[in-house]
Motif scaffolding. Structure first.
Motif, PDB file in Angstrom:
ATOM      1  N   UNK A  74       1.747  -8.333  -7.720  1.00  0.00           N
ATOM      2  CA  UNK A  74       2.615  -7.230  -7.265  1.00  0.00           C
ATOM      3  C   UNK A  74       2.951  -7.393  -5.788  1.00  0.00           C
ATOM      4  N   UNK A  75       1.964  -7.761  -4.977  1.00  0.00           N
ATOM      5  CA  UNK A  75       2.191  -7.965  -3.554  1.00  0.00           C
ATOM      6  C   UNK A  75       3.179  -9.102  -3.320  1.00  0.00           C
ATOM      7  N   UNK A  76       3.014 -10.196  -4.028  1.00  0.00           N
ATOM      8  CA  UNK A  76       3.947 -11.320  -3.904  1.00  0.00           C
ATOM      9  C   UNK A  76       5.359 -10.901  -4.307  1.00  0.00           C
ATOM     10  N   UNK A  77       5.455 -10.112  -5.365  1.00  0.00           N
ATOM     11  CA  UNK A  77       6.758  -9.625  -5.814  1.00  0.00           C
ATOM     12  C   UNK A  77       7.405  -8.750  -4.746  1.00  0.00           C
ATOM     13  N   UNK A  78       6.625  -7.864  -4.148  1.00  0.00           N
ATOM     14  CA  UNK A  78       7.153  -7.003  -3.093  1.00  0.00           C
ATOM     15  C   UNK A  78       7.572  -7.812  -1.875  1.00  0.00           C
ATOM     16  N   UNK A  79       6.789  -8.817  -1.523  1.00  0.00           N
ATOM     17  CA  UNK A  79       7.141  -9.658  -0.376  1.00  0.00           C
ATOM     18  C   UNK A  79       8.427 -10.434  -0.647  1.00  0.00           C
ATOM     19  N   UNK A  80       8.601 -10.908  -1.870  1.00  0.00           N
ATOM     20  CA  UNK A  80       9.811 -11.651  -2.218  1.00  0.00           C
ATOM     21  C   UNK A  80      11.046 -10.765  -2.187  1.00  0.00           C
ATOM     22  N   UNK A  81      10.866  -9.483  -2.482  1.00  0.00           N
ATOM     23  CA  UNK A  81      11.988  -8.552  -2.507  1.00  0.00           C
ATOM     24  C   UNK A  81      12.323  -7.993  -1.128  1.00  0.00           C
ATOM     25  N   UNK A  82      11.542  -8.318  -0.132  1.00  0.00           N
ATOM     26  CA  UNK A  82      11.834  -7.899   1.241  1.00  0.00           C
ATOM     27  C   UNK A  82      13.030  -8.683   1.752  1.00  0.00           C
ATOM     28  N   UNK A  83      13.789  -8.094   2.688  1.00  0.00           N
ATOM     29  CA  UNK A  83      14.861  -8.874   3.309  1.00  0.00           C
ATOM     30  C   UNK A  83      14.275 -10.128   3.952  1.00  0.00           C
ATOM     31  N   UNK A  84      14.868 -11.261   3.700  1.00  0.00           N
ATOM     32  CA  UNK A  84      14.360 -12.526   4.215  1.00  0.00           C
ATOM     33  C   UNK A  84      13.319 -13.145   3.306  1.00  0.00           C
ATOM     34  N   UNK A  85      13.057 -12.535   2.191  1.00  0.00           N
ATOM     35  CA  UNK A  85      12.126 -13.099   1.221  1.00  0.00           C
ATOM     36  C   UNK A  85      10.681 -13.109   1.668  1.00  0.00           C
ATOM     37  N   UNK A  86      10.352 -12.347   2.701  1.00  0.00           N
ATOM     38  CA  UNK A  86       8.973 -12.287   3.164  1.00  0.00           C
ATOM     39  C   UNK A  86       8.586 -13.435   4.052  1.00  0.00           C
ATOM     40  N   UNK A  87       9.523 -14.340   4.337  1.00  0.00           N
ATOM     41  CA  UNK A  87       9.219 -15.494   5.177  1.00  0.00           C
ATOM     42  C   UNK A  87       9.016 -15.049   6.616  1.00  0.00           C
ATOM     43  N   UNK A  88       7.921 -15.456   7.186  1.00  0.00           N
ATOM     44  CA  UNK A  88       7.664 -15.199   8.600  1.00  0.00           C
ATOM     45  C   UNK A  88       7.263 -13.777   8.911  1.00  0.00           C
ATOM     46  N   UNK A  89       7.272 -12.903   7.955  1.00  0.00           N
ATOM     47  CA  UNK A  89       6.909 -11.521   8.237  1.00  0.00           C
ATOM     48  C   UNK A  89       5.391 -11.420   8.369  1.00  0.00           C
ATOM     49  N   UNK A  90       4.983 -10.639   9.338  1.00  0.00           N
ATOM     50  CA  UNK A  90       3.568 -10.442   9.557  1.00  0.00           C
ATOM     51  C   UNK A  90       2.951 -11.497  10.428  1.00  0.00           C
ATOM     52  N   UNK A  91       3.702 -12.539  10.797  1.00  0.00           N
ATOM     53  CA  UNK A  91       3.134 -13.592  11.626  1.00  0.00           C
ATOM     54  C   UNK A  91       3.577 -13.456  13.075  1.00  0.00           C
ATOM     55  N   UNK A  92       4.640 -12.705  13.324  1.00  0.00           N
ATOM     56  CA  UNK A  92       5.121 -12.531  14.694  1.00  0.00           C
ATOM     57  C   UNK A  92       4.425 -11.329  15.325  1.00  0.00           C
ATOM     58  N   UNK A  93       4.098 -11.470  16.605  1.00  0.00           N
ATOM     59  CA  UNK A  93       3.499 -10.352  17.316  1.00  0.00           C
ATOM     60  C   UNK A  93       4.591  -9.375  17.731  1.00  0.00           C
ATOM     61  N   UNK A  94       4.269  -8.088  17.767  1.00  0.00           N
ATOM     62  CA  UNK A  94       5.247  -7.109  18.231  1.00  0.00           C
ATOM     63  C   UNK A  94       5.624  -7.393  19.694  1.00  0.00           C
ATOM     64  N   UNK A  95       6.769  -6.904  20.142  1.00  0.00           N
ATOM     65  CA  UNK A  95       7.251  -7.211  21.482  1.00  0.00           C
ATOM     66  C   UNK A  95       6.317  -6.773  22.608  1.00  0.00           C
ATOM     67  N   UNK A  96       5.492  -5.771  22.396  1.00  0.00           N
ATOM     68  CA  UNK A  96       4.630  -5.282  23.482  1.00  0.00           C
ATOM     69  C   UNK A  96       3.402  -6.159  23.709  1.00  0.00           C
ATOM     70  N   UNK A  97       3.223  -7.240  22.958  1.00  0.00           N
ATOM     71  CA  UNK A  97       2.105  -8.153  23.169  1.00  0.00           C
ATOM     72  C   UNK A  97       2.479  -9.305  24.029  1.00  0.00           C
TER      73      UNK A  97
END
Length: 68
Positions: free
Chosen positions: A45-68
Motif C-alpha cells: 500500500x505504501x509503495x502504491x501511494x508513493x507511486x501515485x504521488x506527483x513525480x512517482x515518489x522519486x527523491x521525495x523524503x531524501x531532500x532536507x527542508x530549506x531551513x536546514x
C-alpha cells in the motif's frame, strides 16, 4: 512420598508445562503469520501511494527542508 513418586509428579508437571508452551508457541506463530501478511499488505500500500504521488515518489523524503 518416595523418590519414584516424586519423579512421576515432576515428569507430569513438566509434560503439562511443555504442552502449555507448545500451545503458546503455536498461537504466537499464527499471530506472527498474520502480522507478516499485514506488514506485506501495508508495504504494498505504501509503495502504491508513493507511486501515485506527483513525480512517482522519486527523491521525495531524501531532500532536507530549506531551513536546514
Amino acid at each position: 512420598m518416595n523418590s519414584i513418586e516424586d519423579l512421576q509428579v515432576r515428569i507430569s508437571f513438566q509434560e503439562d508445562s511443555l504442552q502449555e508452551l507448545n500451545i503458546t508457541v503455536a498461537r504466537q506463530q499464527t499471530e506472527l503469520d498474520i502480522l507478516r501478511k499485514e506488514l506485506l499488505r501495508l508495504q504494498d500500500r505504501l509503495l502504491e501511494l508513493e507511486r501515485n504521488q506527483p513525480g512517482g515518489g522519486e527523491g521525495q523524503g531524501t531532500e532536507l527542508p530549506p531551513h536546514y
